[in-house]
Design a protein around this motif. Structure first.
Motif, short mmCIF file in Angstrom:
data_model
loop_
_atom_site.label_atom_id
_atom_site.label_comp_id
_atom_site.label_asym_id
_atom_site.label_seq_id
_atom_site.Cartn_x
_atom_site.Cartn_y
_atom_site.Cartn_z
N ALA A 102 0.84 -1.19 0.00
CA ALA A 102 0.00 0.00 0.00
C ALA A 102 0.88 1.25 0.00
N THR A 150 -0.17 -1.27 7.49
CA THR A 150 0.74 -2.40 7.26
C THR A 150 1.69 -2.55 8.44
N TYR A 158 -2.58 -10.18 17.60
CA TYR A 158 -2.81 -10.38 16.16
C TYR A 158 -4.00 -11.32 15.94
N ARG A 165 -7.43 -10.70 14.13
CA ARG A 165 -7.53 -11.18 12.76
C ARG A 165 -7.72 -12.69 12.63
N HIS A 194 -1.19 -13.86 1.53
CA HIS A 194 -0.25 -13.33 0.55
C HIS A 194 -0.58 -13.74 -0.89
C1 HEM Z 1 8.47 -14.34 6.73
C2 HEM Z 1 8.04 -13.54 5.78
C3 HEM Z 1 6.81 -12.68 5.88
C4 HEM Z 1 6.02 -12.37 6.96
C5 HEM Z 1 6.20 -12.82 8.40
C6 HEM Z 1 4.98 -11.50 6.49
C7 HEM Z 1 3.96 -10.96 7.26
C8 HEM Z 1 2.92 -10.23 6.82
C9 HEM Z 1 1.77 -9.84 7.60
C10 HEM Z 1 1.55 -10.21 9.06
C11 HEM Z 1 0.95 -9.13 6.81
C12 HEM Z 1 -0.39 -8.55 7.21
C13 HEM Z 1 -1.41 -9.69 7.05
C14 HEM Z 1 -2.76 -9.35 7.60
O1 HEM Z 1 -3.46 -8.53 6.99
O2 HEM Z 1 -3.14 -9.90 8.65
C15 HEM Z 1 1.58 -9.03 5.51
C16 HEM Z 1 1.08 -8.33 4.45
C17 HEM Z 1 1.72 -8.21 3.25
N1 HEM Z 1 2.86 -8.86 2.85
FE1 HEM Z 1 3.98 -10.08 3.99
N2 HEM Z 1 5.13 -11.28 5.15
C18 HEM Z 1 6.23 -11.98 4.75
C19 HEM Z 1 6.74 -12.04 3.48
C20 HEM Z 1 6.30 -11.30 2.44
C21 HEM Z 1 6.91 -11.32 1.14
C22 HEM Z 1 8.12 -12.18 0.73
C23 HEM Z 1 6.21 -10.45 0.38
C24 HEM Z 1 6.54 -10.19 -1.05
C25 HEM Z 1 5.68 -9.95 -1.97
C26 HEM Z 1 5.16 -9.88 1.20
C27 HEM Z 1 4.21 -8.95 0.82
C28 HEM Z 1 3.16 -8.50 1.57
C29 HEM Z 1 2.19 -7.54 1.11
C30 HEM Z 1 2.19 -6.86 -0.25
C31 HEM Z 1 1.28 -7.35 2.16
C32 HEM Z 1 0.09 -6.39 2.20
C33 HEM Z 1 0.58 -5.14 2.86
C34 HEM Z 1 -0.23 -3.92 2.50
O3 HEM Z 1 -1.44 -4.04 2.29
O4 HEM Z 1 0.38 -2.86 2.44
N3 HEM Z 1 5.24 -10.42 2.45
N4 HEM Z 1 2.76 -9.72 5.55
#
Ligand code: HEM
Length: 134
Positions: free
Chosen positions: A46, A52, A70, A74, A83
């Motif tokens: 975003a 985030t 958390y 959620r 994801h």
């Molecule tokens: C161990 C690795 C990772 C963890 C622990 C993690 C954790 C999280 C969490 C907790 C959320 C919010 C989920 C929710 O709405 O409840 C999130 C959102 C997101 N993650 Fe990850 N993530 C990881 C890796 C990645 C990777 C590799 C990408 C690469 C594309 C990514 C991209 C995103 C995006 C685009 C969002 C949405 C954020 C937004 O709306 O701005 N994540 N992630």
């Protein structure tokens, strides 16, 4: 879920709890915002990272053995399915882990704690991949 170090201490407490996690998450997204090698990863997030950041703080606190806010808010993390809407390939995984490694170096003084966290996050980030490569 990661709850303990080898010394049986909860890693959340070892690194200093909520204030450290807040600094870690701020640094993580600041790096994602500024590093050229993270530009594509940043672009799928975003534009405004306030929410985030808030959610990642809650998630990491719980994952490290701290308060379960958390899931209270959620439900089950279901991180892989959360994801699915974003392209997570090898490049995105590596960029995410790169930002996290640097953010940990800047905010968690204990090398042992940093290593334990990275060791547990690396397979988690790999599991998030949803592109048919590698
Ligand atoms: C161990 C690795 C990772 C963890 C622990 C993690 C954790 C999280 C969490 C907790 C959320 C919010 C989920 C929710 O709405 O409840 C999130 C959102 C997101 N993650 Fe990850 N993530 C990881 C890796 C990645 C990777 C590799 C990408 C690469 C594309 C990514 C991209 C995103 C995006 C685009 C969002 C949405 C954020 C937004 O709306 O701005 N994540 N992630």
């Amino acid at each position: 879920m990661m709850t303990q170090t080898t010394q049986q201490a909860v890693i959340y407490e070892v690194i200093g709890g909520a204030p450290t996690i807040a600094r870690l998450v701020d640094r993580f997204y600041d790096l994602m915002d500024s590093l050229p090698e993270a530009r594509e990863l940043r672009a799928i997030h975003a534009p405004d990272l306030t929410e985030t950041k808030r959610v990642l703080r809650l998630y990491l606190a719980q994952w490290m053995g701290g308060p379960g806010d958390y899931s209270a808010e959620r439900g089950h993390p279901r991180l892989k399915s959360r994801h699915m809407g974003f392209p997570v390939g090898i490049a995105e995984r590596d960029a995410w882990l790169h930002c996290m490694r640097l953010a940990l170096e800047d905010t968690v003084p204990s090398a042992q704690a940093r290593d334990a966290i990275m060791q547990a996050l690396t397979p988690l980030a790999d599991w998030m991949r949803n592109r048919p490569e590698g």
